[in-house]
Design an enzyme around this catalytic site. Structure first.
Site, PDB file in Angstrom:
ATOM      1  N   GLY A  31      39.559 -14.040  -8.688  1.00  0.00           N
ATOM      2  CA  GLY A  31      40.830 -13.611  -8.108  1.00  0.00           C
ATOM      3  C   GLY A  31      41.965 -14.511  -8.554  1.00  0.00           C
ATOM      4  O   GLY A  31      41.868 -15.175  -9.589  1.00  0.00           O
ATOM      5  N   HIS A  37      43.606 -12.799 -17.061  1.00  0.00           N
ATOM      6  CA  HIS A  37      42.593 -11.860 -16.558  1.00  0.00           C
ATOM      7  C   HIS A  37      42.941 -10.434 -16.974  1.00  0.00           C
ATOM      8  O   HIS A  37      42.079  -9.661 -17.372  1.00  0.00           O
ATOM      9  CB  HIS A  37      42.552 -11.888 -15.021  1.00  0.00           C
ATOM     10  CG  HIS A  37      42.176 -13.204 -14.428  1.00  0.00           C
ATOM     11  ND1 HIS A  37      43.066 -14.001 -13.740  1.00  0.00           N
ATOM     12  CD2 HIS A  37      40.993 -13.872 -14.425  1.00  0.00           C
ATOM     13  CE1 HIS A  37      42.446 -15.085 -13.317  1.00  0.00           C
ATOM     14  NE2 HIS A  37      41.197 -15.044 -13.719  1.00  0.00           N
ATOM     15  N   GLY A 147      37.374 -15.364 -20.862  1.00  0.00           N
ATOM     16  CA  GLY A 147      38.496 -15.927 -21.605  1.00  0.00           C
ATOM     17  C   GLY A 147      38.105 -17.200 -22.353  1.00  0.00           C
ATOM     18  O   GLY A 147      37.267 -17.973 -21.881  1.00  0.00           O
ATOM     19  N   GLN A 148      38.750 -17.411 -23.488  1.00  0.00           N
ATOM     20  CA  GLN A 148      38.464 -18.611 -24.293  1.00  0.00           C
ATOM     21  C   GLN A 148      38.911 -19.893 -23.600  1.00  0.00           C
ATOM     22  O   GLN A 148      38.420 -20.972 -23.913  1.00  0.00           O
ATOM     23  CB  GLN A 148      39.143 -18.508 -25.670  1.00  0.00           C
ATOM     24  CG  GLN A 148      38.834 -19.726 -26.541  1.00  0.00           C
ATOM     25  CD  GLN A 148      39.447 -19.706 -27.905  1.00  0.00           C
ATOM     26  OE1 GLN A 148      39.771 -18.650 -28.429  1.00  0.00           O
ATOM     27  NE2 GLN A 148      39.618 -20.884 -28.481  1.00  0.00           N
ATOM     28  N   ASP A 150      38.133 -21.113 -20.911  1.00  0.00           N
ATOM     29  CA  ASP A 150      36.924 -21.787 -20.433  1.00  0.00           C
ATOM     30  C   ASP A 150      35.855 -21.685 -21.527  1.00  0.00           C
ATOM     31  O   ASP A 150      34.867 -20.964 -21.386  1.00  0.00           O
ATOM     32  CB  ASP A 150      36.466 -21.150 -19.119  1.00  0.00           C
ATOM     33  CG  ASP A 150      37.499 -21.338 -18.029  1.00  0.00           C
ATOM     34  OD1 ASP A 150      37.810 -22.486 -17.697  1.00  0.00           O
ATOM     35  OD2 ASP A 150      38.040 -20.327 -17.534  1.00  0.00           O
ATOM     36  N   SER A 185      46.279 -20.188 -16.050  1.00  0.00           N
ATOM     37  CA  SER A 185      45.178 -20.615 -15.194  1.00  0.00           C
ATOM     38  C   SER A 185      45.637 -20.497 -13.754  1.00  0.00           C
ATOM     39  O   SER A 185      46.800 -20.786 -13.439  1.00  0.00           O
ATOM     40  CB  SER A 185      44.827 -22.073 -15.501  1.00  0.00           C
ATOM     41  OG  SER A 185      44.044 -22.616 -14.447  1.00  0.00           O
ATOM     42  N   SER A 186      44.721 -20.092 -12.885  1.00  0.00           N
ATOM     43  CA  SER A 186      45.084 -19.991 -11.465  1.00  0.00           C
ATOM     44  C   SER A 186      45.468 -21.367 -10.930  1.00  0.00           C
ATOM     45  O   SER A 186      46.242 -21.473  -9.976  1.00  0.00           O
ATOM     46  CB  SER A 186      43.907 -19.429 -10.670  1.00  0.00           C
ATOM     47  OG  SER A 186      43.454 -18.246 -11.285  1.00  0.00           O
TER      48      SER A 186
HETATM   49  O1  PAF Z   1      35.954 -18.094 -14.960  1.00  0.00           O
HETATM   50  C1  PAF Z   1      35.851 -17.795 -13.750  1.00  0.00           C
HETATM   51  O2  PAF Z   1      36.788 -17.299 -13.128  1.00  0.00           O
HETATM   52  C2  PAF Z   1      34.545 -18.045 -13.019  1.00  0.00           C
HETATM   53  O3  PAF Z   1      33.943 -19.217 -13.458  1.00  0.00           O
HETATM   54  C3  PAF Z   1      33.558 -16.869 -13.101  1.00  0.00           C
HETATM   55  C4  PAF Z   1      33.121 -16.592 -14.541  1.00  0.00           C
HETATM   56  C5  PAF Z   1      34.207 -15.622 -12.517  1.00  0.00           C
HETATM   57  C6  PAF Z   1      32.304 -17.183 -12.274  1.00  0.00           C
HETATM   58  O4  PAF Z   1      32.607 -17.428 -10.946  1.00  0.00           O
END
Ligand code: PAF
Length: 296
Positions: A31, A37, A147-148, A150, A185-186
């Site tokens: 979320g 996203h 996403g890249q 992470d 990023s959140s």
């Molecule tokens: O990247 C994220 O937002 C989280 O690590 C994920 C992949 C949804 C797992 O909780």
């Protein structure tokens, strides 16, 4: 847009979709959605008949003293955003739905899950691999999108999916950035205005890394000290690590001669820890924009 809180209802819905021969693209999220996203959802929309996203703030990937409690949550806003990019269904399970009191099974990815973020955040990737394995089993998509930003998380999930013979493609899409280069990023929401300004240093360092290899730098040690020196010039930035590693294994590299490398950064601004990365390569070596790992 359909919404589901329970696996049972989700399964009935998805069984119908599969029976019609439709393909399913899946975007797992916690979320607090942003354009990063949404770009994954748009990509999933282009490549599949049906798009499902999950919204679940996964407690097992947060360490003690991390931001699980204060992690931003706004389901209504998230639902509005997802409907605008053509997501067909949202799965937003409760904590008990994902981790009932009887839950005892966890997924541990050795090697790739133990370095960099894995070393600094013990248990983090165990939590990520576990929840992603569970979500992939609940949704059973044809493709799942990450996403890249992470980067290491992607490698952990890719390894886990292959090792557990999960029958879907695992796809990495490019990092989305704000207009000044900061990776979306959140957690950017935690930054003060001064920290937010200073945080552009991450992207600047990554651009410098590519520029230096374009100019002929091949020594990973020299490159790393230059990047560390640049970070040190930003007083609000407290670097955690600057790593230059193999794009598939993250093993540290000594030379970039004739090969690509991933530059991975973790930097604190006050109590907010940000990560970013770029795959860089000397002239003549091409870096694919997307990474797609198909099931064997
Ligand atoms: O990247 C994220 O937002 C989280 O690590 C994920 C992949 C949804 C797992 O909780």
């Amino acid at each position: 847009m359909r919404t589901f809180q329970q696996v049972s209802g989700l399964r009935v819905y998805l069984r119908g979709i599969r029976a019609e021969g439709k393909t399913i693209g899946f975007v797992p999220t916690m979320g607090a959605l942003h354009d990063g996203h949404l770009s994954l959802m748009r990509r999933a929309r282009n490549e599949n008949d049906l798009v499902i996203a999950s919204i679940f703030v996964n407690p097992t990937q947060f360490g003690a003293g991390e931001d699980f409690e204060k992690y931003p949550r706004d389901l209504n806003k998230d639902l509005q955003m997802t409907s605008l990019v053509g997501v067909d269904a949202i799965f937003s399970p409760s904590l008990e739905e994902v981790y009932p009191p009887t839950h005892r099974t966890f997924v541990e990815v050795e090697g790739i899950g133990e370095t960099l973020e894995g070393k600094r955040r013990p248990g983090h990737f165990r939590g990520v691999a576990t929840v992603v394995a569970k979500l992939l089993n609940m949704v059973q998509p044809d493709s799942a999108y990450f996403g890249q930003k992470d980067y290491q998380q992607f490698l952990v999930i890719e390894r886990m999916a292959r090792d557990l013979n999960l029958p879907m493609s695992i796809i990495m899409a490019p990092t989305m950035r704000e207009s000044d280069g900061l990776a979306m990023s959140s957690r950017n929401a935690y930054l003060s205005p001064e920290q937010r300004k200073a945080a552009t240093i991450l992207h600047e360092v990554l651009l410098d890394a590519q520029r230096r290899v374009d100019e002929g730098e091949t020594s990973a040690a020299c490159l790393r000290s230059e990047l560390e020196a640049k970070l040190a010039r930003e007083p609000l930035a407290v670097p955690d690590y600057v790593a230059i590693g193999d794009p598939d294994t993250l093993d540290p590299l000594t030379t970039l001669e004739g090969r690509a490398a991933v530059v991975a950064l973790a930097v604190c601004f006050g109590t907010t820890r940000l990560i970013d990365n770029a795959v860089i390569a000397p002239p003549g070596v091409t870096v694919p924009k997307m990474r797609v790992s198909k099931p064997q």
